[in-house]
Structure formats: C-alpha cells, structure tokens
Design an enzyme around this catalytic site. Structure first.
Site, PDB file in Angstrom:
ATOM      1  N   ASP A 224       0.872  -1.168   0.000  1.00  0.00           N
ATOM      2  CA  ASP A 224       0.000   0.000   0.000  1.00  0.00           C
ATOM      3  C   ASP A 224       0.916   1.226   0.000  1.00  0.00           C
ATOM      4  OD1 ASP A 224      -2.082   1.778   0.054  1.00  0.00           O
ATOM      5  OD2 ASP A 224      -3.171   0.776   1.667  1.00  0.00           O
TER       6      ASP A 224
HETATM    7  C1  BGC Z   1      -5.130   3.307   0.243  1.00  0.00           C
HETATM    8  C2  BGC Z   1      -5.196   2.308  -0.890  1.00  0.00           C
HETATM    9  C3  BGC Z   1      -5.101   3.047  -2.212  1.00  0.00           C
HETATM   10  C4  BGC Z   1      -3.838   3.872  -2.229  1.00  0.00           C
HETATM   11  C5  BGC Z   1      -3.639   4.642  -3.529  1.00  0.00           C
HETATM   12  C6  BGC Z   1      -3.960   4.248   0.138  1.00  0.00           C
HETATM   13  O1  BGC Z   1      -4.083   5.281   1.056  1.00  0.00           O
HETATM   14  O2  BGC Z   1      -5.076   2.602   1.465  1.00  0.00           O
HETATM   15  O3  BGC Z   1      -6.383   1.567  -0.827  1.00  0.00           O
HETATM   16  O4  BGC Z   1      -5.157   2.131  -3.276  1.00  0.00           O
HETATM   17  O5  BGC Z   1      -3.874   4.801  -1.169  1.00  0.00           O
HETATM   18  O6  BGC Z   1      -4.530   5.687  -3.648  1.00  0.00           O
END
Ligand code: BGC
Length: 664
Positions: A224
């Site tokens: 993530d």
């Molecule tokens: C989230 C993810 C997301 C990523 C990109 C993170 O803060 O937890 O689910 O895909 O950001 O936007």
C-alpha cells in the site's frame, strides 16, 4: 503465468542492467511503474477502483459502494460491475485497478467497510471472483486489497492485528484466496497494519508462505502507499513492488541492501521477473480484446443503477406502507441531511468524482409527477398534513473515510432527533439510511413505518431509492452484514481499539511507524452471524435479511453427495405473492459434532432467484468438500471430520426455511 510470457520476461531480465532492475520494483509519479524504456517495456498506469475509476481529471461513473454490491448477492451483477469499471479503465488508458477490497466486516466502526464486501467469506469470495474474472477479461489487472486482517482504520499503520491462524484461514483470508485461485487476480496489495507482530508487507508468513507457497500466487504483490517500513524485511518477505515510490526500495537504499548482502540479487531477479511478466500479461490480455474500450457511458450508468436497485435493503415495512401509493393532491415531505445533496460514496481513495449525482429529493420529486407535492423542510412543522415523511439520514464522505474509523451512532441532534420529531407528528415516517455499514437503529426504529438501507448509492442510485419507495422496483437486497442492537452485542466488542481510546482519530493515512498497539481478535472465528448463533443474542437485523413486496415459500429439499466431495443442495422456491420479485436463498452448513469449536452454522452457498407471481423454480447449490471443513493448524490442512452435518436453506441467518442433513 503463461510459458511464453515467462520466457519473454526471462529474455528481458537477462538484458537488463542492475540499475534498471532496481528501478522496476518501485513506482513513480504516484500511480505508475517505471517500465524499462531502453527495452521497450512500458510503464503501467494504475488508479483506485473501489467504486469506479478514481482520477480527479477523468469523469467516471460513480458506482454504488462495494458493500451495496455485496448486498445484491448477485454474481452476475458483480461481473457487470467489474466489467463496467474495467472498461472505463481501459478507455482512460489505465492498466491496473487498485481494487477490489475484501477485508471482512468485523466491526461497524471500521472506516473502510463500505469499500469491502461484508462479513462473510463465502459471500465475499463468490462476488469477488465474478468481479475479477469480468474485469480482467477487459484486458486490465485487478489488485485485490488490503492483505490482510485490516479490519479497522483507527491508526491503521500502528495497529497490530493479533489473530490465530485458524481464524485467518477460515475467516479473513478466504476471499483473498478465492480472488487468486478462482478469480485469477494478477496483483495484490498488502495492508498498512501489522499481522501478528509484523507489518503485512514485511510478514514473510503472510506473503511468502500463505500467498506464494500455499496459494501459488504468481502475480505481483505491491505495498500500500508507503506501507513498507523495513525495506530488507519486505524484500525478504516476498513483496515485488513498492508503491508509490522508492522510499525503502529506491536506488540508493536498495543498492546498500544488495551490497551489504542483506538481500540477494537472486531475489531481486525474481521480483523483476514478476513485474515484467505482469506488464507483458496485461498487454496480452488487452490484445485479446476485440471490443473497443468504453468510457463513462449510458450502459455503465445502467449497471450502477441496477446495482443500487438490487442492493438497497428494505429493513422494515410496517403494515405494508411501502410501496407508497399517494392519492392525487397529497403531500410528501422529504427531510434530513442526506435528502439533498445525498452522499454518493464514502471518502478517501474510493471516491469517484460524480459529475451530476442524483439526490433522494430530486429522484422523488421526478417520480411523483404533478399530482403530489413534495416539500423539503429542515425542521418541518406541518408534518400532520403530509401523507408520509421520508427522513434521509446517515454518514458521508467526511464521516466515513479511510485513515480513521466511523461512527456507529447517527448524529444525535441532526439525525436521531429529526427522526423522533417526524415520528411524533406523522405515523408514516420512512427512514432512508445512507451509510457504508450498520448504524445504531434500535433506539429509534420502533416508531418508524419503514426503513431502507441504501448504503452509498453512487451517482444515480437515488433513483433506485425512489423506485423502491413507489413500487417501480421490488426490493431484493439482503444484508451482507449483521446489524446489532448495540455495540456491546458485537463480536469485536471489548477487543477493538485500545480500551479507553476514542473511536475517532485524527486522519492518519500513512503515519510514521510509531508505537504499535494490539488488537486481539479474541472472538476468533465467531464474527457476525457465527457470533450471534453462539451467544444466543438476537441481532436487530440478521445477516442475509431483506424484505420484499412479495413472499416466498421454500420446499422439497434434497441433499445428495457430489463428485466434489461435498453435496448438491436442491430445493424449490415459489413466489407466493402478487408481484414479481427476487429471493436470495442461503445455504448454511453446521457440523453436528466436531473435535474443535465450530459455528452452529456458516453460509456456504446461495442462489438469487427472480420469480414471477406464482412461479416456482427448482435450484441446486453445489457445495464442495471445503464447505464442510475446518482448518487444522497442526496438520496445516483443511479437514472434514466424518459424521453428520446439518444443512439449512434460509431467507436470512435467523430464518431457516428448510433443514436436511448429510453424512460424510
Ligand atoms: C489506500 C489504498 C489506495 C492507495 C492509492 C492508500 O491510502 O489505502 O487503498 O489504493 O492509497 O490511492
């Protein structure tokens, strides 16, 4: 992975310099891989995908929340949704969906429940499999997320989920497993939290053992966004790609790790091979498509609308007040904060910019025609004259958002007092709840005439709300979660955030690794309906519950052992009412005697049947051997203990209509 792809990836790998390899395993510019320009390996473009294509610069269809999709219990609808989202990705030149999400609903407080598929591994597994197959058939890669045990967003990067292995295998991992083994997702994203003491992206047991060895995942495991703290550990755990940049795996840091021998060139090559193969596969998948990609279009709006029609759940309908049949000249009052504007979604990376979203007030006004007057009042004083009052309450993109948890109680003054005020002055008070999960209802629901749970309806789902209120659509959504009477009845009560802490935290997206705290999953496998069966309490609304404007009868249950080592469960459902409708028949299994604690019953299959008045249909739900098994940690395998199993067919987890048995 296809042999020709593997060979081509091998060929490229051999031609790459060490610097190029290092560059390929961390992202760039927020949402891109770097590719290998010298060798013609292109960059991949990603975007969030929880409720449609999320890119502020691209207009896209805002679909209902994933939890609304789960409430349809319709695998075909999951496929239509996945396909439509993927078509928009392809039309926008995107390669990778960052979604869908499948973390189980352990507690109503989790700030991201709306992005997930409810409390049950069987329901989530089947829905996500359909979604992924249809999406990837469009020539894009999905990214199943957030792996794993990310069941709260309260200080999400300091939260250590302490979960025993059996619980992980039986409850929190199966939807990921299905996404990989059945759905064939080409990518996976780890979560921010720790799992049993190690950050998910650094957890070798999770990534190397479970994901790679046990499930044979040969796609890309990405972090993530900034979810890696210890670069060496994540490297050794078997991750492939750091996103969104090279905070831990950037050129300088990685060279140091390689030069010091803390990580190996062989492991670097394995990761590079994986990212290369993924890139080539996406091109191959895309090349197989003959149909032109479609951007935001009427067909996608229709998929969004149909998802809302099938996912909205009618929870209460006293004396059949709904569907509304208002005489000409009557007045309908629409109140509450969610009446206009109506939140289309929760907030954070799930949020699609809906351009002109329909509101509940707007949809109702359009539907009633000139003979009925719709009035919008904030604190209405003339309620007695109204034929009915629709009170629209709930949460929003601000109160329900990644990075923190969300309230369980509705806003006291704004929502609950408004409902009470309306009920006190008008017996025909209908409440529409807009929220990404369960909310506290027990304190106010008794005086209401009807309640609809609309989840987050997306850009046009308010039309579906109006269609259900006025009977143009017969509601057929069923809860993918249990709604408790009070928080103290929930499985996670007492074992959620640290004792004494307030449920809301300051937004905490990708905070520095600080002191961590444990969240003990002390209830083990007994979550949701499994918990309520065990503790003998009655929820306010059970898992699987949902009313219709018609009625259904179940009969003629037959259970026959099948070739998959499980059983075929065959039964009839008949529409005994006066109008067409859809029923969600749910098959539950319980082991009569077991050497380990097992739930009284667990959902193991379901069928959604669309029936005309008087129509009867036979259906068969096939259960495989795993439907009867538990995970034996000592033996590291799924075990079916010989003996008798109960099989029920129910209209919810608390309403069994047929009962049979199987002896294995
Ligand atoms: C989230 C993810 C997301 C990523 C990109 C993170 O803060 O937890 O689910 O895909 O950001 O936007």
């Amino acid at each position: 992975m296809h042999d020709t792809i593997r060979q081509e990836a091998q060929r490229l790998l051999v031609a790459m310099t060490r610097d190029e390899k290092i560059d390929l395993i961390h992202g760039v510019d927020g949402m891109w891989t770097r590719g290998v320009p010298r060798l013609g390996v292109r960059k991949l473009h990603m975007a969030d995908a929880s409720m449609g294509l999320r890119d502020d610069a691209i207009p896209a269809t805002a679909f209902p929340a994933s939890i609304a999709l789960a409430a349809t219990w319709n695998r075909d609808q999951a496929a239509a949704y996945g396909q439509a989202v993927a078509e928009e990705f392809r039309a926008a030149g995107m390669d990778v969906l960052l979604g869908p999400g499948v973390n189980m609903y352990r507690s109503a407080y989790c700030g991201r429940n709306f992005e997930y598929l409810g409390e049950d591994p069987c329901l989530a597994s089947q829905m996500v499999t359909s979604y992924i197959r249809a999406a990837q058939a469009e020539g894009v890669s999905t990214t199943i997320k957030h792996f794993a045990a990310n069941n709260s967003d309260w200080h999400r990067s300091c939260s250590n989920s302490v979960v025993d292995e059996r619980t992980l295998r039986e409850l929190y991992l199966p939807a990921f497993e299905a996404a990989i083994r059945e759905g064939g997702t080409r990518a996976l994203m780890t979560s921010y939290n720790l799992v049993n003491g190690e950050y998910a992206a650094e957890n070798r047991w999770l990534v190397h053992k479970v994901l790679r060895e046990d499930w044979g995942f040969d796609g890309v495991a990405m972090s993530d966004w900034e979810g890696i703290w210890d670069g060496a550990k994540a490297f050794q755990a078997g991750m492939d790609l750091e996103m969104p940049g090279g905070k831990r795996w950037g050129a300088k840091a990685l060279k140091e790790l390689l030069d010091s021998g803390r990580v190996t060139e062989a492991e670097l090559d394995r990761k590079v091979l994986q990212v290369l193969a993924w890139t080539l596969e996406i091109d191959q998948m895309k090349a197989r498509r003959t149909q032109a990609p479609r951007g935001k279009c009427a067909a996608h709006a229709e998929v969004a609308l149909q998802t809302a029609r099938e996912g909205i759940v009618l929870l209460r309908n006293r004396e059949g007040l709904l569907p509304l049949n208002l005489p000409p000249g009557s007045r309908l009052t629409v109140v509450g904060p969610a009446a206009c504007p109506t939140p289309t979604s929760g907030g954070g990376s799930a949020r699609v910019n809906a351009i002109e979203p329909v509101t509940i007030l707007g949809a109702i006004s359009r539907m009633v025609g000139p003979d009925v007057t719709v009035t919008r009042r904030d604190w209405p004083d003339d309620l007695k004259q109204a034929a009915a009052v629709v009170v629209c309450v709930g949460l929003s993109a601000e109160s329900e958002h990644e990075g923190y948890d969300r309230p369980w109680e509705l806003h006291w003054q704004r929502d609950v007092n408004m409902i009470r005020h309306c009920m006190a002055h008008n017996p025909n008070t209908i409440v529409v709840v807009v929220a990404g999960g369960g909310v506290e209802m027990a304190s106010w629901i008794d005086g209401t005439a009807a309640v609809l749970h609309a989840w987050y309806p997306g850009e046009n789902g308010c039309q579906a709300i109006a269609e259900i209120l006025f009977g143009k659509v017969n509601p057929s959504g069923h809860l993918p979660i249990t709604i408790e009477r009070s928080w103290s009845d929930a499985a996670a009560y007492g074992n959620y955030i640290p004792a004494g802490a307030s449920f809301y935290n300051e937004p905490d997206y990708t905070s520095q690794c600080r002191a961590t705290f444990d969240v003990n999953y002390a209830e083990g496998i007994f979550v949701g309906h499994r918990h309520f069966d065990r503790n003998g309490k009655t929820p306010l609304f059970p898992f699987g519950f949902g009313l219709s404007y018609t009625t259904f009868d179940y009969s003629a249950l037959r259970v026959k052992p099948n070739a998959a080592g499980g059983a075929d469960v065959t039964f009839h459902v008949r529409n005994t009412g006066a109008r067409a409708g859809a029923e969600v028949a749910q098959v539950y299994v319980g082991d009569v005697q077991a050497s380990v604690p097992r739930p009284v019953k667990e959902l193991k299959g379901f069928a959604r049947l669309v029936l005309e008045p008087g129509q009867e249909q036979e259906t068969t739900v096939s259960l495989d051997r795993r439907a009867f098994a538990f995970f034996d940690v000592a033996r590291q395998e799924w075990v079916v203990e010989p003996g008798e199993f109960r099989i029920w067919v129910g209209a919810s987890a608390q309403e069994m209509r047929l009962e049979g048995k199987l002896v294995i």
